[in-house]
Design an enzyme around this catalytic site. Sequence first.
Site, PDB file in Angstrom:
ATOM      1  N   HIS A 239       6.581  -7.406  -5.648  1.00  0.00           N
ATOM      2  CA  HIS A 239       7.767  -6.701  -5.126  1.00  0.00           C
ATOM      3  C   HIS A 239       8.414  -5.963  -6.302  1.00  0.00           C
ATOM      4  O   HIS A 239       7.778  -5.128  -6.944  1.00  0.00           O
ATOM      5  CB  HIS A 239       8.664  -7.740  -4.446  1.00  0.00           C
TER       6      HIS A 239
ATOM      7  N   HIS B 208       1.088   0.012  -0.526  1.00  0.00           N
ATOM      8  CA  HIS B 208       2.333  -0.318   0.156  1.00  0.00           C
ATOM      9  C   HIS B 208       2.029  -0.900   1.521  1.00  0.00           C
ATOM     10  O   HIS B 208       1.070  -0.490   2.163  1.00  0.00           O
ATOM     11  CB  HIS B 208       3.231   0.916   0.296  1.00  0.00           C
TER      12      HIS B 208
ATOM     13  N   ASP C 195       7.459   1.973  -7.733  1.00  0.00           N
ATOM     14  CA  ASP C 195       7.463   1.334  -9.051  1.00  0.00           C
ATOM     15  C   ASP C 195       6.615   2.047 -10.092  1.00  0.00           C
ATOM     16  O   ASP C 195       6.717   1.738 -11.276  1.00  0.00           O
ATOM     17  CB  ASP C 195       6.983  -0.122  -8.923  1.00  0.00           C
TER      18      ASP C 195
HETATM   19  C1  COA Z   1       2.434  -3.631  -2.155  1.00  0.00           C
HETATM   20  C2  COA Z   1       1.358  -4.650  -1.776  1.00  0.00           C
HETATM   21  C3  COA Z   1       1.889  -6.046  -2.126  1.00  0.00           C
HETATM   22  C4  COA Z   1       1.122  -4.556  -0.277  1.00  0.00           C
HETATM   23  O1  COA Z   1       0.311  -5.616   0.054  1.00  0.00           O
HETATM   24  P1  COA Z   1      -0.405  -5.796   1.465  1.00  0.00           P
HETATM   25  O2  COA Z   1       0.161  -4.913   2.483  1.00  0.00           O
HETATM   26  O3  COA Z   1      -0.402  -7.255   1.719  1.00  0.00           O
HETATM   27  O4  COA Z   1      -1.855  -5.256   1.217  1.00  0.00           O
HETATM   28  P2  COA Z   1      -3.043  -6.107   0.600  1.00  0.00           P
HETATM   29  O5  COA Z   1      -2.633  -6.742  -0.677  1.00  0.00           O
HETATM   30  O6  COA Z   1      -3.580  -6.974   1.684  1.00  0.00           O
HETATM   31  O7  COA Z   1      -4.056  -4.918   0.292  1.00  0.00           O
HETATM   32  C5  COA Z   1      -4.939  -4.323   1.254  1.00  0.00           C
HETATM   33  C6  COA Z   1      -6.192  -3.906   0.532  1.00  0.00           C
HETATM   34  O8  COA Z   1      -5.878  -2.906  -0.442  1.00  0.00           O
HETATM   35  C7  COA Z   1      -6.135  -3.377  -1.752  1.00  0.00           C
HETATM   36  N1  COA Z   1      -4.985  -3.058  -2.595  1.00  0.00           N
HETATM   37  C8  COA Z   1      -3.698  -2.967  -2.203  1.00  0.00           C
HETATM   38  N2  COA Z   1      -2.919  -2.664  -3.241  1.00  0.00           N
HETATM   39  C9  COA Z   1      -3.738  -2.565  -4.296  1.00  0.00           C
HETATM   40  C10 COA Z   1      -3.512  -2.265  -5.647  1.00  0.00           C
HETATM   41  N3  COA Z   1      -2.268  -2.051  -6.094  1.00  0.00           N
HETATM   42  N4  COA Z   1      -4.561  -2.235  -6.481  1.00  0.00           N
HETATM   43  C11 COA Z   1      -5.812  -2.462  -6.013  1.00  0.00           C
HETATM   44  N5  COA Z   1      -6.092  -2.757  -4.750  1.00  0.00           N
HETATM   45  C12 COA Z   1      -5.060  -2.803  -3.894  1.00  0.00           C
HETATM   46  C13 COA Z   1      -6.249  -4.895  -1.637  1.00  0.00           C
HETATM   47  O9  COA Z   1      -7.052  -5.442  -2.657  1.00  0.00           O
HETATM   48  C14 COA Z   1      -6.850  -5.022  -0.269  1.00  0.00           C
HETATM   49  O10 COA Z   1      -8.210  -4.719  -0.349  1.00  0.00           O
HETATM   50  P3  COA Z   1      -9.294  -5.578   0.496  1.00  0.00           P
HETATM   51  O11 COA Z   1      -8.940  -5.316   1.924  1.00  0.00           O
HETATM   52  O12 COA Z   1     -10.581  -4.996   0.059  1.00  0.00           O
HETATM   53  O13 COA Z   1      -9.087  -6.997   0.095  1.00  0.00           O
HETATM   54  C15 COA Z   1       0.045  -4.357  -2.514  1.00  0.00           C
HETATM   55  O14 COA Z   1      -0.342  -3.027  -2.290  1.00  0.00           O
HETATM   56  C16 COA Z   1       0.156  -4.652  -3.989  1.00  0.00           C
HETATM   57  O15 COA Z   1      -0.033  -5.790  -4.408  1.00  0.00           O
HETATM   58  N6  COA Z   1       0.482  -3.619  -4.836  1.00  0.00           N
HETATM   59  C17 COA Z   1       0.656  -3.842  -6.237  1.00  0.00           C
HETATM   60  C18 COA Z   1       2.041  -4.382  -6.504  1.00  0.00           C
HETATM   61  C19 COA Z   1       3.108  -3.348  -6.300  1.00  0.00           C
HETATM   62  O16 COA Z   1       3.032  -2.239  -6.778  1.00  0.00           O
HETATM   63  N7  COA Z   1       4.180  -3.767  -5.610  1.00  0.00           N
HETATM   64  C20 COA Z   1       5.328  -2.914  -5.374  1.00  0.00           C
HETATM   65  C21 COA Z   1       5.392  -2.522  -3.940  1.00  0.00           C
HETATM   66  S1  COA Z   1       6.656  -1.292  -3.699  1.00  0.00           S
END
Ligand code: COA
Length: 377
Positions: free
Chosen positions: A224, A263, A314
Amino acid sequence: MAAETTFKAGLEDVVANTSEICFVDGKEGRLIYQGYDIHDLVNGGASFEEVIFLLWHGKLPSKSELETFTKAIATQRELPEAVLNFLRSVPKDANAMEVLRTAVSDLGLYDPDNGDESLEANIRKATRLVAQLPTIVTSFERIRQGLEPIQPDASLSSAASFFYQLRGEKPSEFVERAFNIALILHADHELNASTFSARVTAGTLSDMYSAITSAVGTLKGPLHGGANEQVMKMLLEIDDESKAQQWIADALANKRKIMGFGHRVYRTEDPRATHLRKLSKEAGELAGQTKWFNMSQTIEAYVKDSKGLNANVDFYSASMYYAMGIPTHLFTPIFAISRISGWSAHVLEQYRNNRLIRPRAEYVGKVDQKYIPVNER
Ligand SMILES: CC(C)(COP(=O)(O)OP(=O)(O)OC[C@H]1O[C@@H](n2cnc3c(N)ncnc32)[C@H](O)[C@@H]1OP(=O)(O)O)[C@@H](O)C(=O)NCCC(=O)NCCS
């Protein structure tokens, strides 16, 4: 055990409440506060204070309402001596978000409206929180460095005051403007994790400070608000733009997440990133430090190309704050000093139309276990 409704991991796309505050249009890549598109607020020159008023009251303030509200924030930035003493007492190497979380909780003990749960009292509490969160962050940073906290200057905007309280110097016109925009862009985002936790706490009819303390703790996590700090750590670790692509390729090959990308809701460009990208470029140029912006662009193009993921709020805020000379460990606390506006708007809305938030879990544990007294095991 079979649940009556379907389980959705991470509550994805589950609608948990109705709200008039903020609309995140994930398909069109739009972010709307109380009916106003953030692009219009930013391009039209809104102040952060104006946006807070909008989030809380559902309408833009008149000129005199804005003056009164801006003054109410500007004149209440000082912390109770007890909270300053708390900041002096914590370990100098403490995590800034943990200090903020604890200090917010501490602040509640000294709020003159503590125990009064009327709407008017809660708006006064929220106003103090908006005013005092930046003072907690800047004061602890100075105390940590062996410096005295700076007496707030009530003539300054929220954006300018943050830098003044951090360094004792007013920021440049550009930095004040860019930081004001960053505060607006981070102000609210519907039911993001920290806002949801604030609403869950408020939904038990617990007090505003308890709700905000929950929210600060939730924002801290790297999935987050903690992501902006992690982005800068990544850029610093890569250090050389020519190595960026390989570094990201290796990280992805190792199934690591690239901070600042992806996201839950947006399937397009995050509209906040559109502004922050531009401001990061400008901040880097003005600071004579374009390296981090350039590296960010290389990474953005590669991640988009190889994973189809867009930069989120971010990603470019990291290099922008860095170019402004803000220490990396304050990036997530900065998120909090903006998001306090949205958190409190949601807490007020929750109180207005409350029902306890209490979902169900799908039971996947054992059943019908036979108890054997301890001496017989
Ligand atoms: C924002 C976030 C938590 C959303 O999570 P979510 O909706 O639960 O999505 P998931 O984590 O299930 O990701 C879906 C897929 O995309 C991939 N993915 C998502 N964000 C990714 C990232 N930042 N880097 C690499 N792969 C990513 C996941 O590995 C997953 O792949 P898979 O289906 O092959 O396993 C996630 O994109 C993330 O962890 N981002 C990095 C942290 C970040 O920047 N957070 C700030 C958000 S404003």
